[in-house]
Scaffold this motif. Structure first.
Motif, mmCIF file in Angstrom:
data_model
loop_
_atom_site.group_PDB
_atom_site.id
_atom_site.type_symbol
_atom_site.label_atom_id
_atom_site.label_comp_id
_atom_site.label_asym_id
_atom_site.label_seq_id
_atom_site.Cartn_x
_atom_site.Cartn_y
_atom_site.Cartn_z
ATOM 1 N N ILE A 216 9.929 10.260 10.051
ATOM 2 C CA ILE A 216 8.661 9.811 11.014
ATOM 3 C C ILE A 216 7.523 9.628 10.273
ATOM 4 O O ILE A 216 7.253 10.098 8.936
ATOM 5 N N ARG A 217 6.537 8.815 10.720
ATOM 6 C CA ARG A 217 5.240 8.524 9.805
ATOM 7 C C ARG A 217 4.263 9.670 9.776
ATOM 8 O O ARG A 217 3.753 9.968 8.843
ATOM 9 N N ASP B 224 11.529 9.676 16.344
ATOM 10 C CA ASP B 224 10.433 8.760 16.606
ATOM 11 C C ASP B 224 9.876 8.615 18.061
ATOM 12 O O ASP B 224 9.110 8.034 18.163
ATOM 13 N N GLN B 225 10.642 9.155 18.901
ATOM 14 C CA GLN B 225 10.280 9.248 20.222
ATOM 15 C C GLN B 225 9.295 10.174 20.757
ATOM 16 O O GLN B 225 8.953 10.247 22.026
ATOM 17 N N ARG C 269 0.788 -1.112 -0.030
ATOM 18 C CA ARG C 269 0.029 0.101 -0.074
ATOM 19 C C ARG C 269 0.683 1.328 0.205
ATOM 20 O O ARG C 269 0.314 2.569 -0.226
ATOM 21 N N GLY C 270 2.047 0.946 0.161
ATOM 22 C CA GLY C 270 3.153 2.241 0.297
ATOM 23 C C GLY C 270 3.064 2.994 1.712
ATOM 24 O O GLY C 270 3.379 3.963 1.896
ATOM 25 N N ASP C 271 2.448 2.346 2.451
ATOM 26 C CA ASP C 271 2.264 2.609 3.948
ATOM 27 C C ASP C 271 3.629 2.489 4.928
ATOM 28 O O ASP C 271 3.671 2.710 5.923
ATOM 29 N N TRP C 272 4.539 1.611 4.418
ATOM 30 C CA TRP C 272 5.612 1.170 5.074
ATOM 31 C C TRP C 272 6.419 2.263 5.548
ATOM 32 O O TRP C 272 6.837 3.152 4.459
ATOM 33 N N ALA C 273 7.097 2.399 6.810
ATOM 34 C CA ALA C 273 8.293 3.297 7.082
ATOM 35 C C ALA C 273 9.295 2.651 7.654
ATOM 36 O O ALA C 273 9.150 1.467 8.581
ATOM 37 N N ASP C 274 10.313 2.843 7.365
ATOM 38 C CA ASP C 274 11.726 2.470 8.043
ATOM 39 C C ASP C 274 11.693 2.422 9.363
ATOM 40 O O ASP C 274 11.700 3.581 9.887
ATOM 41 N N GLU D 57 7.261 18.478 10.731
ATOM 42 C CA GLU D 57 6.613 18.407 9.622
ATOM 43 C C GLU D 57 7.578 18.001 8.467
ATOM 44 O O GLU D 57 7.478 17.325 7.669
ATOM 45 N N THR D 58 8.816 18.774 8.453
ATOM 46 C CA THR D 58 9.714 18.569 7.472
ATOM 47 C C THR D 58 10.223 16.896 7.859
ATOM 48 O O THR D 58 10.805 16.268 6.814
ATOM 49 N N ALA D 59 10.503 16.826 9.118
ATOM 50 C CA ALA D 59 10.952 15.184 9.447
ATOM 51 C C ALA D 59 10.005 14.295 8.804
ATOM 52 O O ALA D 59 10.339 13.253 8.311
ATOM 53 N N ALA D 60 8.650 14.505 8.710
ATOM 54 C CA ALA D 60 7.436 13.456 8.056
ATOM 55 C C ALA D 60 7.858 13.629 6.639
ATOM 56 O O ALA D 60 7.784 12.593 5.962
#
Length: 391
Positions: A155-156, A111-112, A59-64, A147-150
């Motif tokens: 981050i997801r 991510d924390q 689905r393209g929802d995967w995040a490392d 927001e830039t990190a997303a």
């Protein structure tokens, strides 16, 4: 390894550990095998987890899962460097980070930082500082960084999700009367009185006035062209550069009653030569906020204005008087060097000729108020012309 139904597994791998629990691994889109963060009680549970990961990838929802393991402090400071901000904005962002954001989030990975942690941080800042405006600025900065990190797929999803938390509710600022502006100009002394008038009737920002040059002044046309600004940083350094926005670059038409003030200042106080600064101190140095601030506070006290009346409130005074003189909202925005995408779409055009009309209206208003004040002080009643005008 075959799965629990005896069929060969087509995605990932499951193996039984000596402990009796099961470990699952799968290949990410980049081909790297990644283990599950936990072990499973049964092979069925491991298979189900692998199925979820396969669905996310399709689905393209995967995040490392390793992407967010980036130190927030390092990322935030790099974010500020890469923005190519003005000197004053960069100084503000670094101060907000140092005082309000990094003490809480600096030791965490991206991510924390979770929505509950953001909510707790904001609540703590409001309780500790009681400075709603500062906390709103800090929240907006944190949200922009994350927001830039997303967008960087570190981050997801942005954890800053508090509705209205970044909105500033500004208190209504006081305005001065025409008489109070005149009194301030007189009290602050002849070298700086024009700065008061340009602040009120320009209305020019102090950092814009600090960078005005002789060549920016048109004495015959009664215009001041704002090209650059020179805000003063907390270190005392002048940060010459562009105006606050593109709208800040403008030609301001001054009301005619300022002609004598402008001519006298050019003759007596401005630096010589076309590139000479319009405002310099007694020792010939460029305008300094700290030195001017002392003079401003003494003048404000002498006039009887409250301690919270700032030089910037002269701009608010100018906005109000300009509107009362018949200017439209667009006229006021152009004059003050303010920009707004929404306003640019819906408000009518305000050209140089319209700005001359606005300046003339402002001139009439100030002259009428000065005449009224002079009559009251002399004890004279209204003239026959005034009575006829009011009839």
């Amino acid at each position: 390894m075959a799965n629990r139904k005896g069929k060969r597994r087509t995605f990932g791998a499951v193996r039984k550990l000596p402990s009796g629990r099961y470990q699952a691994r799968y290949p990410g889109p980049d081909g790297v095998m990644r283990p599950a963060p936990v072990t499973f009680e049964t092979a069925r549970d491991a298979d189900d987890w692998l199925a979820e990961k396969r669905t996310e990838i399709r689905r393209g929802d995967w995040a490392d899962p390793d992407a967010g393991a980036v130190a927030f402090e390092e990322y935030a400071l790099r974010w500020v460097r890469e923005r190519r901000l003005s000197a004053t904005t960069e100084e503000l962002y670094r101060r907000l980070l140092r005082l309000h954001i990094l003490p809480t989030f600096g030791a965490l990975d991206l991510d924390q930082i979770t929505p509950p942690r953001v909510r707790s941080w904001r609540s703590e800042r409001l309780d500790a500082t009681a400075a709603e405006t500062t906390v709103a600025k800090s929240y907006r900065l944190l949200k922009a960084i994350l927001e830039t990190a997303a967008e960087d797929e570190l981050i997801r999803r942005n954890p800053c999700r508090i509705r209205g938390a970044g909105k500033e509710v500004a208190t209504e600022r006081p305005i001065a009367t025409v008489d109070q502006v005149d009194a301030l100009a007189s009290a602050i002394g002849p070298r700086w009185r024009l700065m008061v008038y340009l602040g009120a009737y320009g209305p020019l920002r102090p950092e814009e006035q600090a960078e005005l040059r002789r060549r920016d002044v048109g004495l015959d046309t009664l215009t001041v062209r704002v090209r650059k600004a020179a805000p003063e940083l907390t270190t005392g350094k002048r940060a010459e550069g562009p105006t606050k926005s593109e709208a800040g670059k403008r030609c301001v038409v001054l009301p005619p009653f300022l002609h004598i003030e402008l001519r006298r200042h050019l003759d007596w106080y401005a630096e010589k030569g076309p590139d000479g600064l319009l405002f310099v101190g007694e020792k010939g140095k460029p305008f300094r906020r700290s030195t001017f601030g002392r003079k401003w506070r003494r003048a404000r006290a002498a006039v009887g204005l409250p301690d919270d009346f700032r030089f910037y409130d002269l701009r608010h005074t100018g906005h109000t008087l300009t509107t009362r003189s018949g200017a439209t909202l667009k006229d006021t925005m152009v004059r003050a060097g303010q920009s707004s995408e929404r306003a640019a779409l819906i408000y009518q055009h305000s050209d140089l000729e319209r700005q001359r009309e606005v300046a003339a209206g402002l001139d009439r208003m100030v002259r009428d108020q000065r005449d009224s004040t002079a009559r009251e002080r002399s004890g004279d009643g209204p003239s026959g012309t005034d009575l006829a005008r009011d009839a």
